[in-house]
Design an enzyme around this catalytic site. Structure first.
Site, PDB file in Angstrom:
ATOM      1  N   GLU A 186      -0.968  -1.343  -4.903  1.00 58.37           N
ATOM      2  CA  GLU A 186      -2.208  -0.597  -5.113  1.00 58.37           C
ATOM      3  C   GLU A 186      -2.030   0.340  -6.301  1.00 58.37           C
ATOM      4  OE1 GLU A 186      -4.182   2.979  -2.827  1.00 58.37           O
ATOM      5  OE2 GLU A 186      -4.673   1.084  -1.822  1.00 58.37           O
TER       6      GLU A 186
ATOM      7  N   ASP B 294       0.881  -1.158   0.000  1.00 58.57           N
ATOM      8  CA  ASP B 294       0.000   0.000   0.000  1.00 58.57           C
ATOM      9  C   ASP B 294       0.924   1.214   0.000  1.00 58.57           C
ATOM     10  OD1 ASP B 294      -2.353   1.567   0.207  1.00 58.57           O
ATOM     11  OD2 ASP B 294      -2.048   1.735   2.371  1.00 58.57           O
TER      12      ASP B 294
ATOM     13  N   ASP C  53      -2.772   1.301   6.852  1.00 63.79           N
ATOM     14  CA  ASP C  53      -1.897   1.014   5.706  1.00 63.79           C
ATOM     15  C   ASP C  53      -1.444  -0.445   5.720  1.00 63.79           C
ATOM     16  OD1 ASP C  53      -1.383   4.007   4.885  1.00 63.79           O
ATOM     17  OD2 ASP C  53      -1.036   3.876   7.035  1.00 63.79           O
TER      18      ASP C  53
END
Length: 190
Positions: A68, A7, A141
């Site tokens: 991501e 992330d 996160d």
């Protein structure tokens, strides 16, 4: 399959490794957050993220990396930093020949919760449940990185097969074109 989920972020880059296969129990291998100081030079921050990801790749030897996919936000500087951190993760994986997949936040949320608009609390709750953890991964996160890894375990194989099929079809089409060109060249000589 062992997958590193990333992330991306400049201040907090969530990283998590999950092992499993579609239809089988998933297991947590590791989860962490790579942190950099907001006041540091951007190049130094990116170097810190690279070093952290390199260490994880060396120690965890994942089969794939799921990052991501950065999407447009109102704050351009946030998007830039996120995209730069994502690029670092992709380069680190590519350097080792590890396949990289990108998943949108809504894709990961839908895979984990069944709802592409789930909030962070719902994602964290489902990640905790799916990995049978006693406590929820924090900060968000870290949970998001695990969600990306889980999403890839569940969807990555199908995506790889589709990409291979597209590649195979492209090869077939290229061979047909080459054969037609060769036939036209031969016909032109007679």
């Amino acid at each position: 399959m062992r997958v590193l989920g990333v992330d991306p972020g400049l201040t907090r880059c969530g990283v998590g490794v999950v092992e499993g296969a579609p239809g089988k129990q998933l297991s947590l291998v590791m989860v962490d957050v790579i942190r950099t100081a907001a006041g540091d030079d951007i190049a130094a921050r990116l170097l810190g993220i690279e070093r952290g990801i390199e260490e994880i790749l060396d120690a965890m030897t994942p089969d794939a990396v799921a990052v991501e996919r950065v999407f447009a936000q109102h704050n351009v500087s946030t998007v830039m930093g996120t995209a730069q951190a994502a690029g670092i993760a992709m380069v680190c994986a590519a350097r080792r020949g590890i396949p990289v997949a990108m998943h949108t936040p809504s894709e990961a949320k839908a895979a984990i919760t069944g709802n592409g608009r789930a909030d962070k609390a719902q994602v964290t709750k489902m990640v905790t449940r799916l990995l049978r953890l006693e406590t929820a991964p924090k900060p968000a996160d870290a949970a998001d990185a695990l969600a990306l890894a889980i999403c890839h375990v569940w969807r990555g194989g199908a995506q790889a097969r589709l990409a291979a099929a597209r590649g195979t079809q492209a090869q077939i089409n290229a061979a047909k074109i080459e054969a037609a060109l060769a036939a036209a060249r031969t016909k032109g000589r007679t």
